[in-house]
Design an enzyme around this catalytic site. Structure first.
Site: not given
Ligand code: PLP
Length: 389
Positions: A325, A179, A201, A71
């Site tokens: 984070c 999300q 994921h 993401g």
């Molecule tokens: C988890 C998340 C991401 C990042 O996604 P990854 O695949 O872990 O890099 C970006 N934006 C939001 C809102 C997320 O919850």
């Protein structure tokens, strides 16, 4: 010890059907999809099938769906790609103060390199109002990026309305839907977005694979340069097993959407109700009505969220403070700060997120432990106050 996982917004377990779909692509069908011999065909076909499955979940044409490594990569692609492709028009990007760090830190980086980035404020429930967005638009604005569902407090934005405003001004609109996917309606035609970021994921797929929806005709440059993969738009040998897993997870999310939302939201409501009525000085942050079905972001006044987290962990219960984070640092959550919540209250906040494997028993056990933990911590803090520590 019993493990209770209440951090589904951080990541999710891979479903057994998803793993089963992936396994042959590690050992049996390992051909490079770009090769020209027969061994490459199963890989190529599997990617095509997965593209159709993810496209089906968001109602786009498969040719508008591009696989990425996560993401975060999709978010980076959007900010850098649109800024580059539209730089003749200007260098102003509008996003929000409650985005995931994949957007926030990318915007900060771009600011250091000459672009102008506006971070919109939110109201006390975490909403971007149409008026606030409208007022920030300038003739040199090239991109508006607003996350669909917030990862900390679960607030669901009115993306359709915000995208309409962008388009009324001829501006490209992106949403980070990581999300949102599988939890709220992500039909890109109904939402009217030009770009949408996703990640496997967070929907019971594997880590390390994401996707970007790019509506046909959207002006965006490539981000990762190299080979001709992904119709020449995203270089790098495809993560075939990961992509297959994403496809399967998306197909399952599509098929069981109503069931999943019902399961999560009823358990979440049960949990919130028990915590707020049985533990004094607690409240729910964010919106009650427009909310991620699995999210409960709760403030426990007069105590440290970190202490609650560690004591819950002692009982095998996994939760997060504000955001995964920022949990390693002591700076208060940027999302709750933007919502106007004072720092000392933010420090007493925990994010619980439930999902498909959560049971009522898990939540009863968690509430029972929480009651003991909160009573103990408040006793200690009362004692320390009396003694003037
Ligand atoms: C988890 C998340 C991401 C990042 O996604 P990854 O695949 O872990 O890099 C970006 N934006 C939001 C809102 C997320 O919850």
């Amino acid at each position: 010890m019993k493990q209770i996982y209440l951090d589904y917004s951080a990541t999710t377990p891979v479903k057994p059907e998803v793993l089963d779909a992936m396994l042959p692509y590690f050992t049996e069908f390992y051909g490079n999809p770009s090769s020209l011999y027969d061994l490459s065909y199963p890989s190529k076909d599997a990617i095509a099938e997965a593209r159709g499955q993810v496209a089906g979940l968001i109602n786009c044409d498969p040719s508008e769906l591009f696989f990425t490594s996560c993401g975060s990569e999709s978010d980076n692609w959007v900010l850098f790609g649109v800024a580059d492709a539209q730089r003749k028009k200007g260098g102003h990007i509008i996003t929000t103060s409650i985005e995931h760090h994949a957007i926030l830190h990318t915007g900060d980086f771009q600011r250091k390199h000459g672009l102008d980035v506006t971070y919109l404020p939110v109201d006390e429930e975490g909403f971007i109002t149409p008026e606030v967005l409208e007022a920030a638009i300038r003739p040199d604005t090239v991109l508006i990026s607003v996350m669909y569902v917030n990862n900390e407090v679960g607030t669901v934005q009115n993306i359709k309305k915000l995208a309409e405003i962008a388009h009324a001004h001829g501006i490209t609109f992106h949403t980070d839907a990581v999300q949102a996917l599988g939890n709220v309606n992500c039909d890109v035609k109904e939402l009217g977005v030009d770009l949408m970021s996703m990640s496997a994921h967070k929907i019971y797929g594997p880590k390390g694979v994401g996707a970007l929806y790019i509506k046909k005709g959207t002006r965006i440059s490539n981000y990762l340069h190299g080979g001709a993969q992904e119709s020449k738009h995203r270089a790098g040998t495809e993560n075939v097993p990961g992509i297959v897993g994403f496809g399967k997870a998306a197909a399952l999310a599509n098929e069981h959407f109503a069931e999943h939302v019902q399961h999560s939201s009823s358990l979440r409501d049960y949990f919130v109700e028990r915590v707020l009525t049985e533990i004094p000085h607690t409240y729910l942050n964010g919106s009650r009505e427009h909310r991620h079905p699995g999210n409960a972001n709760i403030t426990f006044e007069y105590i440290e969220g970190e202490s609650i987290l560690l004591m819950l962990n002692h009982y095998g219960i996994s939760v997060s403070t504000g955001s995964a984070c920022s949990s390693a640092s002591l700076t208060p959550s940027h999302v709750l700060s933007a919502m106007g919540i004072p720092a000392e209250i933010i420090h007493g906040t925990i994010r619980f997120t439930v999902g498909d494997m959560t049971t009522k028993e898990d939540l009863d056990y968690t509430v029972d432990r929480l009651k003991e933990i909160v009573a103990k911590l408040r006793e200690i803090s009362a004692v320390s106050e009396e003694k003037g520590w």
